[in-house]
Design an enzyme around this catalytic site. Sequence first.
Site, short mmCIF file in Angstrom:
data_model
loop_
_atom_site.label_atom_id
_atom_site.label_comp_id
_atom_site.label_asym_id
_atom_site.label_seq_id
_atom_site.Cartn_x
_atom_site.Cartn_y
_atom_site.Cartn_z
N LYS A 84 -11.53 25.55 -2.97
CA LYS A 84 -11.80 24.13 -3.20
C LYS A 84 -13.21 23.88 -3.74
CE LYS A 84 -8.54 22.01 -0.05
NZ LYS A 84 -8.31 21.19 1.12
N SER A 112 -6.49 25.46 -2.23
CA SER A 112 -6.89 25.41 -0.83
C SER A 112 -7.86 26.56 -0.62
CB SER A 112 -5.64 25.48 0.07
OG SER A 112 -6.03 25.18 1.40
N ALA A 166 -12.66 19.71 3.81
CA ALA A 166 -11.76 18.58 4.11
C ALA A 166 -12.54 17.41 4.70
CB ALA A 166 -10.66 19.04 5.05
N GLY A 170 -2.26 15.99 11.39
CA GLY A 170 -2.58 16.13 9.96
C GLY A 170 -1.39 16.12 9.02
N ALA A 201 -17.92 19.51 9.10
CA ALA A 201 -18.34 18.97 7.80
C ALA A 201 -18.01 19.97 6.70
CB ALA A 201 -19.83 18.66 7.82
N GLY A 202 -16.82 20.58 6.80
CA GLY A 202 -16.36 21.50 5.76
C GLY A 202 -15.75 20.71 4.60
N LEU A 205 3.51 24.34 3.04
CA LEU A 205 4.64 23.41 2.96
C LEU A 205 4.65 22.68 1.61
CD1 LEU A 205 4.30 21.88 6.56
CD2 LEU A 205 6.05 23.48 5.76
N LEU A 230 -6.99 16.83 11.61
CA LEU A 230 -6.52 17.18 10.26
C LEU A 230 -5.50 18.31 10.33
CD1 LEU A 230 -9.67 17.04 7.94
CD2 LEU A 230 -8.39 15.20 9.01
#
Length: 289
Positions: free
Chosen positions: A69, A65, A133, A254, A130-131, A20, A231
Amino acid sequence: MITGETLLYGLVAHPAHHSLSPLIHNMGFDQQAINARYVVFDSQSQPAAVSQAINTLGIAGINLSMPYKQTMRPFVDMLSPSAQLSGAINTIKNDNGRLIGINTDGDGFWRALQQASPMQNRAQTVILGAGGAALAVIEAAASYGVQTLTVFKRANQTYPQVAKRLAKIATTRHITINLYPFDDEVALQQTLATTDCLINATNLGMQATPGFPIAPRLIAQIPSACLCADLIYAPRETAFLKTARLTNHPTLNGLGMLVEQAALSFEFWTGKTLVTAPIYAALTEENKQ
Ligand code: NAP
């Protein structure tokens, strides 16, 4: 109109065609009469090749993304302190050939929460996953009233390195962070009993990976004032958020994070404000189609 002066911005990711971000940023360029366009580069190239392409083609700014990242970090010339601490970047500015990497995900999430529920207590916050993001959200948390963060993550090969990174964030940001294996149900139940804010930062609940991050019976047991946030924005209401809503908890998806992190990237690139109200309206409209 595209001219010889039009600046090019874009998202580099894979998969990326569902994004988006073009809608958001191109609305922003139109709002501010900036001669620029934002496109999607669905890429599986090596990070070094992406960095080279940005410079060779003079691309003005990039969002990153999955899977870039973390892997693009060595290929920028400068990192903001928060990008350094969280270990990930989602935004690059090409400053005359010097690539500057920042991470707007964490501030984006907390700004969205603050706008949606300004009075929400978040002193005791629990994060599932805990990635990339999650680490950005954790890194920014201390600036938004969080005192204790309890993180649940699978006890796999990345557990020790995540534990180390969380310890560094805790020391630098003066915040208490506890880490438990995802399957430690005793710790989960005990922590949830006093939580103010429960955040799903796993992939569980996305269209491609449906399901619950924690057992639905646990959601019913958490304090009723606890905000349940996800998220994920596709779908807009995950199974986790639906159960939380049906058990009378306030919820947040999110979408706000998506818009607010974009607004921060836009500001970093252009020095101008992204007016978000029409963007929220357009995204709501897009969801109806
Ligand atoms: P990521 O780096 O791949 O991290 C995914 C996390 O989910 C990891 O901690 C992983 O655990 C955990 N996980 C995956 N499957 C699991 C399972 N079966 N049980 C327990 N934990 C599981 O991805 P990310 O970039 O952080 O993204 C995470 C979510 O945030 C995605 O749904 C993404 O769409 C969303 N997101 C939203 C925005 C927004 O603007 N709203 C921005 C970024 C991301 P391990 O660490 O053990 O592998």
